[in-house]
Every structure is written in structure tokens, then in C-alpha cells.
Design an enzyme around this catalytic site. Structure first.
Site, PDB file in Angstrom:
ATOM      1  N   ASP A  74       0.817  -1.209  -0.091  1.00 25.22           N
ATOM      2  CA  ASP A  74       0.131  -0.011  -0.252  1.00 25.22           C
ATOM      3  C   ASP A  74       0.909   1.388   0.148  1.00 25.22           C
ATOM      4  O   ASP A  74       2.159   1.239   0.613  1.00 25.22           O
ATOM      5  CB  ASP A  74      -0.950  -0.039   1.258  1.00 25.22           C
ATOM      6  CG  ASP A  74      -0.315   0.006   2.503  1.00 25.22           C
ATOM      7  OD1 ASP A  74       0.887  -0.595   2.662  1.00 25.22           O
ATOM      8  OD2 ASP A  74      -0.660   0.576   3.481  1.00 25.22           O
ATOM      9  N   GLU A 140      -0.108  -0.715   6.105  1.00 24.50           N
ATOM     10  CA  GLU A 140       1.122  -0.261   6.675  1.00 24.50           C
ATOM     11  C   GLU A 140       0.986   1.446   6.654  1.00 24.50           C
ATOM     12  O   GLU A 140       0.967   1.816   7.992  1.00 24.50           O
ATOM     13  CB  GLU A 140       2.448  -0.443   6.016  1.00 24.50           C
ATOM     14  CG  GLU A 140       3.615  -0.297   7.248  1.00 24.50           C
ATOM     15  CD  GLU A 140       4.111   1.096   7.074  1.00 24.50           C
ATOM     16  OE1 GLU A 140       4.706   1.359   8.024  1.00 24.50           O
ATOM     17  OE2 GLU A 140       3.863   1.903   6.026  1.00 24.50           O
TER      18      GLU A 140
HETATM   19 ZN   LIG Z   1       6.864   2.181   4.309  1.00 28.39          ZN
END
Ligand SMILES: [Zn+2]
Length: 384
Positions: A74, A140
Site C-alpha cells: 500500500d 502499513e
Molecule cells: Zn513504508
């Protein structure tokens, strides 16, 4: 023909995997890894109040040691796409630089360890001496709730265990090979609330202005929290907002508050840190200021991966390929290493972080080639 990390990075950048969307990035990796002989699993995690997130776990080999590469596909949004010199999801190479959101944070890093692993397998009859695993999350950059933390738990429940981990976050500061992250400070958020007595500004003797009390407590809390430790810089508390919310010019407010964040080193646990801060406030308040603290839950504890054979192996591999002696650092923000460290020792090493999260995020194409060579050397030495 060696696997081309640049081609993989370009494919990944072209996937619009803006957090928490999968964007085709994990599907692409699944195909690539399956063809190389990995057993690939996808796991979607969800919980109330958060978007469901897709994750990937792949492993080849069943024996120990199990070397884990970790990362996230992501990316943060591109912001104003018109401000980019080259389209953020185009994966264009201009002037020997690869442009795009995620080029360094961290689709580039993933491309390099995937290429290194595939080439290692090709050179060793399709099998590692132990096992190679990849743990890739799509959560994340946002809340990090349905990503690495759950994927590690999921893997452990399946009987998976890891011996060492390389997290491919952009760890280098100025040039590839200058820095390994071998730990991170902890992070804790809180709010200090001072209550007084509301009144007319012309008659302060009939009121108790909480802003005065807040200022004296803030001054006391901003003093250094320690002198640092062997592996860490001093802990510090930064105020991020002071809030009174009083729109009236002739009114002494009844309450004032300030929000703060503490980045702390391994001289403190979260509990001890809260006690220290509350004690300082108590001394500064001297019984005259009425205050309280609100602490937000934090899953970002301090940790350090102490120097040892694994660190030495990584340092040697980087020195072999780049001629540089990387520094072991614990600076910077938190990362998923805070979750991985509960399962095995983890080091962070990836591309150069300079342009991460910026307009025109980009990496020299040569860095992708060099990083792949470093990861390959790490794998060779690890199973050597
Ligand atoms: Zn990163």
C-alpha cells in the site's frame, strides 16, 4: 537471465494500491511467486470501524532457518497528481530514475527482494537450504490494524516460525548502503488537561486562569526526559496542539488542554514513562494547578535489535556490494518492525528514503539493481 527488479517495480507502481486498496499489487506478486515455486496465501483481515485489507504470505522450503522478507504494497495517496513531473502511477523511467508513488516506500524494495529470492532459487535448483518467506501487507500506511500484526498472528497459528527478518523499508538517508535500522523508538500520545475557574477578564482575582497553569506544566514537561542510551538518542516530548477554544475576548476560560507525543528510548517502558511524566507534572503543579492526563493506547513500543551474527552478516553483505560500512540507526518514525520484533530479530534495509511520501517520489534505477544484489548476497550468506 537474471530477474529484472526494475520491471517488477514498474508493474507494482502501476497498481493503484492506495492504502488500504489492494490495487492488483498482491495479485501480481502472487503470480510471480507461484511461478517461482512459492506456496502463496492471501488473507483478508477486517474489524469493525476499519476497511478490510488484503495481505499475502508466501513460503518456499519447509526446513529451518526461515528467512523472512517483509514489506507493504500500500502507498500513501499521490496528492495533487498534476504537480508530479511524471504520472504517480505510470512507472516511467526518465533520466535513469524510476518515478512513481511507492518507488522507494516501498514497492521498489519489494521488487528487489522478490527478484533476489527468485534468482537465488534459480541458482540453487529451485530450493533454499532452509526456507524463504515473504510477508506482504496492504495495511502499513494507514492504521496498520488489518496488516502485519494480524498476518504474523495468522502465520503463527498455522505453525509458521521465523528466524530472522529483513524489512525492506527505505532505511538509507543519503546513499544506498549508509544505514540499517536496527530498532525504533517507542511512540506515545497523550493530552494534558488543566481546569481552572471561568470568569470575567477584568476580575482575574475571582477566576482561576487554566492557561497559566498549563504553561507552567508544559514548560516542565518539555525538559529532556533522559540523556539517551547506548543505541538511542534522548527521549523527548513534543507538544503538537494547545487548545482552549475560547472565542470570547473578555472571558477567562474554565479549561485548557495540550496534546503531545513522546518518542522514547529503551530506558523506559510505556508504564514507567507515564509515571515519570505524571510525576513531573505533579512537582510543577505544586498543589496549585488542577490537571489530569488522558493517554491514548499505543502499539508502538521501543525495541532494539542488538548487534550479533545476523547484523554482522547484513553489514558485510552491504559492504561487499557497495563498499560502504552502514551505520546502525534507531532514528525515525515507527514501522511494522515493531510487530515483527515479537516473532524474530528484525533489521530494516531498503532504498534511500529522501523522496518518500513526496511529489515526484523516485529512485535511481541503479539503486534497484544494487539493492537486489545486496539482498541476494544476504540470502547467499544466510544459507551459505
Ligand atoms: Zn513504508
Amino acid at each position: 537471465m537474471p530477474t529484472d527488479p526494475v520491471a517488477i517495480a514498474r508493474e507494482l507502481i502501476r497498481c493503484r494500491s492506495i492504502t488500504p486498496d489492494e490495487g492488483g499489487a498482491l495479485a501480481y506478486l502472487q503470480g510471480l511467486l507461484s511461478r517461482a515455486g512459492f506456496e502463496v496465501h492471501r488473507a483478508v483481515f477486517a474489524e469493525p470501524g476499519t476497511a478490510p485489507v488484503d495481505n499475502l504470505y508466501a513460503r518456499i522450503g519447509r526446513s529451518r532457518p526461515n528467512l523472512l522478507f517483509a514489506g507493504h504494497t500500500d502507498v500513501v495517496p499521490a496528492g495533487n497528481e498534476g504537480a508530479w513531473s511524471h504520472p504517480p502511477f505510470g512507472g516511467e523511467i526518465v533520466g535513469n530514475r524510476l518515478y512513481g508513488r511507492g518507488a522507494v516506500d516501498m514497492k521498489g524494495g519489494i521488487a528487489c527482494f522478490v527478484a533476489a529470492a527468485i534468482d537465488y532459487l534459480a541458482a540453487h535448483g529451485g530450493k533454499p537450504k532452509g526456507s524463504i518467506s515473504l510477508l506482504i501487507t496492504g495495511d502499513e500506511e494507514s492504521v496498520a490494524v488489518n496488516g502485519t500484526v494480524k498476518l504474523l498472528k495468522w502465520a503463527a497459528e498455522r505453525g509458521e516460525s521465523f528466524d530472522h527478518c529483513i524489512l525492506g523499508e527505505p532505511s538509507n538517508v543519503g546513499v544506498l548502503g549508509d544505514t540499517i535500522k536496527a530498532g525504533r523508538r517507542g511512540s506515545l500520545n497523550g493530552t494534558l488537561i488543566v481546569t481552572g475557574r471561568q470568569g470575567h477578564v477584568a476580575y482575574p482575582e475571582r477566576a482561576d486562569n487554566p492557561i497559566r497553569g498549563l504553561m507552567s506544566l508544559m514548560a516542565a514537561l518539555q525538559a529532556p526526559l533522559d540523556e539517551g542510551s547506548e543505541h538511542f538518542s534522548p527521549s523527548h516530548l513534543e507538544f503538537t496542539s494547545v487548545d482552549v477554544g475560547n472565542a470570547t475576548v473578555n472571558l477567562i476560560p474554565g479549561e485548557a488542554s495540550a496534546r503531545f507525543n513522546v518518542r522514547y528510548n529503551d530506558r523506559h517502558s510505556q508504564t514507567a514513562l507515564k509515571t515519570l511524566i505524571e510525576h513531573r507534572a505533579k512537582v510543577a503543579a505544586g498543589g496549585r494547578v488542577h490537571y489530569s492526563f488522558e493517554w491514548q493506547p499505543s502499539n508502538a513500543d521501543v525495541f532494539v535489535t542488538k548487534p550479533g551474527p545476523f547484523t554482522e552478516l547484513a553489514v558485510a553483505a552491504i559492504a561487499d556490494i557497495t563498499g560502504r560500512q552502514p551505520k546502525l540507526s534507531t532514528s525515525g518514525g515507527t514501522s511494522d518492525a515493531r510487530f515483527i520484533k515479537n516473532y524474530c530479530p528484525v533489521l530494516e534495509f531498503g532504498l534511500v528514503g529522501q523522496t518518500m511520501h513526496q511529489t515526484d517520489e523516485s529512485t535511481p534505477v541503479q539503486d534497484l539493481v544494487t539493492l537486489t544484489a545486496i539482498y541476494r548476497r544476504i540470502v547467499e550468506k544466510y544459507f551459505g
